[in-house]
Scaffold this motif. Sequence first.
Motif, PDB file in Angstrom:
ATOM      1  N   LYS A 243      14.555 -16.919 -24.041  1.00  0.00           N
ATOM      2  CA  LYS A 243      13.224 -17.490 -23.814  1.00  0.00           C
ATOM      3  C   LYS A 243      12.459 -16.638 -22.821  1.00  0.00           C
ATOM      4  N   ALA A 244      11.159 -16.605 -22.984  1.00  0.00           N
ATOM      5  CA  ALA A 244      10.305 -15.826 -22.094  1.00  0.00           C
ATOM      6  C   ALA A 244      10.123 -16.556 -20.762  1.00  0.00           C
ATOM      7  N   PHE A 245       9.892 -15.781 -19.736  1.00  0.00           N
ATOM      8  CA  PHE A 245       9.609 -16.341 -18.416  1.00  0.00           C
ATOM      9  C   PHE A 245       8.100 -16.474 -18.254  1.00  0.00           C
ATOM     10  N   SER A 246       7.699 -17.390 -17.409  1.00  0.00           N
ATOM     11  CA  SER A 246       6.272 -17.517 -17.114  1.00  0.00           C
ATOM     12  C   SER A 246       5.842 -16.272 -16.346  1.00  0.00           C
ATOM     13  N   ASN A 247       4.544 -16.045 -16.301  1.00  0.00           N
ATOM     14  CA  ASN A 247       4.030 -14.896 -15.556  1.00  0.00           C
ATOM     15  C   ASN A 247       4.385 -15.003 -14.073  1.00  0.00           C
ATOM     16  N   ALA A 248       4.349 -16.208 -13.521  1.00  0.00           N
ATOM     17  CA  ALA A 248       4.704 -16.405 -12.112  1.00  0.00           C
ATOM     18  C   ALA A 248       6.176 -16.065 -11.878  1.00  0.00           C
ATOM     19  N   GLU A 249       7.050 -16.489 -12.793  1.00  0.00           N
ATOM     20  CA  GLU A 249       8.471 -16.171 -12.665  1.00  0.00           C
ATOM     21  C   GLU A 249       8.697 -14.668 -12.752  1.00  0.00           C
ATOM     22  N   LYS A 250       8.037 -14.022 -13.705  1.00  0.00           N
ATOM     23  CA  LYS A 250       8.158 -12.561 -13.842  1.00  0.00           C
ATOM     24  C   LYS A 250       7.733 -11.865 -12.558  1.00  0.00           C
ATOM     25  N   ASP A 251       6.605 -12.278 -12.007  1.00  0.00           N
ATOM     26  CA  ASP A 251       6.106 -11.660 -10.779  1.00  0.00           C
ATOM     27  C   ASP A 251       7.092 -11.830  -9.628  1.00  0.00           C
ATOM     28  N   LYS A 252       7.663 -13.026  -9.499  1.00  0.00           N
ATOM     29  CA  LYS A 252       8.605 -13.287  -8.414  1.00  0.00           C
ATOM     30  C   LYS A 252       9.896 -12.497  -8.595  1.00  0.00           C
ATOM     31  N   ILE A 253      10.401 -12.433  -9.808  1.00  0.00           N
ATOM     32  CA  ILE A 253      11.631 -11.680 -10.096  1.00  0.00           C
ATOM     33  C   ILE A 253      11.431 -10.202  -9.777  1.00  0.00           C
ATOM     34  N   LEU A 254      10.326  -9.650 -10.224  1.00  0.00           N
ATOM     35  CA  LEU A 254      10.049  -8.234  -9.962  1.00  0.00           C
ATOM     36  C   LEU A 254       9.834  -7.969  -8.473  1.00  0.00           C
ATOM     37  N   ALA A 255       9.155  -8.874  -7.794  1.00  0.00           N
ATOM     38  CA  ALA A 255       8.915  -8.707  -6.355  1.00  0.00           C
ATOM     39  C   ALA A 255      10.229  -8.731  -5.578  1.00  0.00           C
ATOM     40  N   VAL A 256      11.128  -9.625  -5.945  1.00  0.00           N
ATOM     41  CA  VAL A 256      12.429  -9.690  -5.283  1.00  0.00           C
ATOM     42  C   VAL A 256      13.200  -8.391  -5.517  1.00  0.00           C
ATOM     43  N   GLY A 257      13.231  -7.922  -6.757  1.00  0.00           N
ATOM     44  CA  GLY A 257      13.925  -6.670  -7.072  1.00  0.00           C
ATOM     45  C   GLY A 257      13.350  -5.497  -6.304  1.00  0.00           C
ATOM     46  N   ASP A 258      12.021  -5.402  -6.279  1.00  0.00           N
ATOM     47  CA  ASP A 258      11.366  -4.314  -5.540  1.00  0.00           C
ATOM     48  C   ASP A 258      11.698  -4.367  -4.055  1.00  0.00           C
ATOM     49  N   SER A 259      11.662  -5.562  -3.491  1.00  0.00           N
ATOM     50  CA  SER A 259      11.930  -5.734  -2.073  1.00  0.00           C
ATOM     51  C   SER A 259      13.354  -5.313  -1.718  1.00  0.00           C
ATOM     52  N   LEU A 260      14.318  -5.716  -2.531  1.00  0.00           N
ATOM     53  CA  LEU A 260      15.707  -5.366  -2.248  1.00  0.00           C
ATOM     54  C   LEU A 260      15.947  -3.867  -2.397  1.00  0.00           C
ATOM     55  N   LEU A 261      15.330  -3.257  -3.389  1.00  0.00           N
ATOM     56  CA  LEU A 261      15.487  -1.813  -3.564  1.00  0.00           C
ATOM     57  C   LEU A 261      14.846  -1.041  -2.414  1.00  0.00           C
ATOM     58  N   LYS A 262      13.718  -1.513  -1.932  1.00  0.00           N
ATOM     59  CA  LYS A 262      13.076  -0.877  -0.780  1.00  0.00           C
ATOM     60  C   LYS A 262      13.952  -1.008   0.464  1.00  0.00           C
ATOM     61  N   ARG A 263      14.570  -2.165   0.617  1.00  0.00           N
ATOM     62  CA  ARG A 263      15.459  -2.378   1.763  1.00  0.00           C
ATOM     63  C   ARG A 263      16.663  -1.426   1.700  1.00  0.00           C
ATOM     64  N   LEU A 264      17.239  -1.256   0.511  1.00  0.00           N
ATOM     65  CA  LEU A 264      18.366  -0.336   0.347  1.00  0.00           C
ATOM     66  C   LEU A 264      17.934   1.100   0.624  1.00  0.00           C
ATOM     67  N   LEU A 265      16.768   1.473   0.149  1.00  0.00           N
ATOM     68  CA  LEU A 265      16.268   2.826   0.394  1.00  0.00           C
ATOM     69  C   LEU A 265      16.041   3.059   1.885  1.00  0.00           C
ATOM     70  N   ALA A 266      15.474   2.092   2.574  1.00  0.00           N
ATOM     71  CA  ALA A 266      15.261   2.221   4.020  1.00  0.00           C
ATOM     72  C   ALA A 266      16.600   2.343   4.745  1.00  0.00           C
ATOM     73  N   HIS A 267      17.574   1.596   4.298  1.00  0.00           N
ATOM     74  CA  HIS A 267      18.908   1.650   4.903  1.00  0.00           C
ATOM     75  C   HIS A 267      19.513   3.043   4.721  1.00  0.00           C
ATOM     76  N   SER A 268      19.438   3.583   3.516  1.00  0.00           N
ATOM     77  CA  SER A 268      20.027   4.907   3.273  1.00  0.00           C
ATOM     78  C   SER A 268      19.206   6.008   3.952  1.00  0.00           C
ATOM     79  N   ASN A 269      17.892   5.822   4.064  1.00  0.00           N
ATOM     80  CA  ASN A 269      17.068   6.824   4.730  1.00  0.00           C
ATOM     81  C   ASN A 269      17.405   6.954   6.218  1.00  0.00           C
ATOM     82  N   ALA A 270      17.971   5.909   6.784  1.00  0.00           N
ATOM     83  CA  ALA A 270      18.360   5.957   8.201  1.00  0.00           C
ATOM     84  C   ALA A 270      19.442   7.010   8.443  1.00  0.00           C
ATOM     85  N   TYR A 271      20.166   7.366   7.401  1.00  0.00           N
ATOM     86  CA  TYR A 271      21.218   8.390   7.521  1.00  0.00           C
ATOM     87  C   TYR A 271      20.676   9.813   7.362  1.00  0.00           C
ATOM     88  N   ARG A 272      19.477   9.947   6.854  1.00  0.00           N
ATOM     89  CA  ARG A 272      18.924  11.287   6.623  1.00  0.00           C
ATOM     90  C   ARG A 272      18.447  11.910   7.934  1.00  0.00           C
TER      91      ARG A 272
END
Length: 80
Positions: free
Chosen positions: A49-78
């Motif tokens: 089943k398809a997700f509502s537009n609000a659900e899609k936006d929230k899912i993508l925002a959560v994914g983006d946020s976590l990936l940015k956090r991981l990138l910031a964490h790994s960048n601390a080692y550079r």
Amino acid sequence: MESKKLSSFNLLSDIHTEMLQLPKSFRESVCQECGWSEATFYRKTKTKKAFSNAEKDKILAVGDSLLKRLLAHSNAYRPR
């Protein structure tokens, strides 16, 4: 993390641990943002089943946020 503190960490172990936490963090954040239980989250991962537009936006925002956090964490080692 400050570069002074990073010298006491094992880079591989630290990044691996952070990556292992991603699925749990993703699930918990999506459940919180969408107002779902854990059972609902897993049920929705298996549905076609398809997700509502609000659900899609929230899912993508959560994914983006976590990936940015991981990138910031790994960048601390550079070197700066």
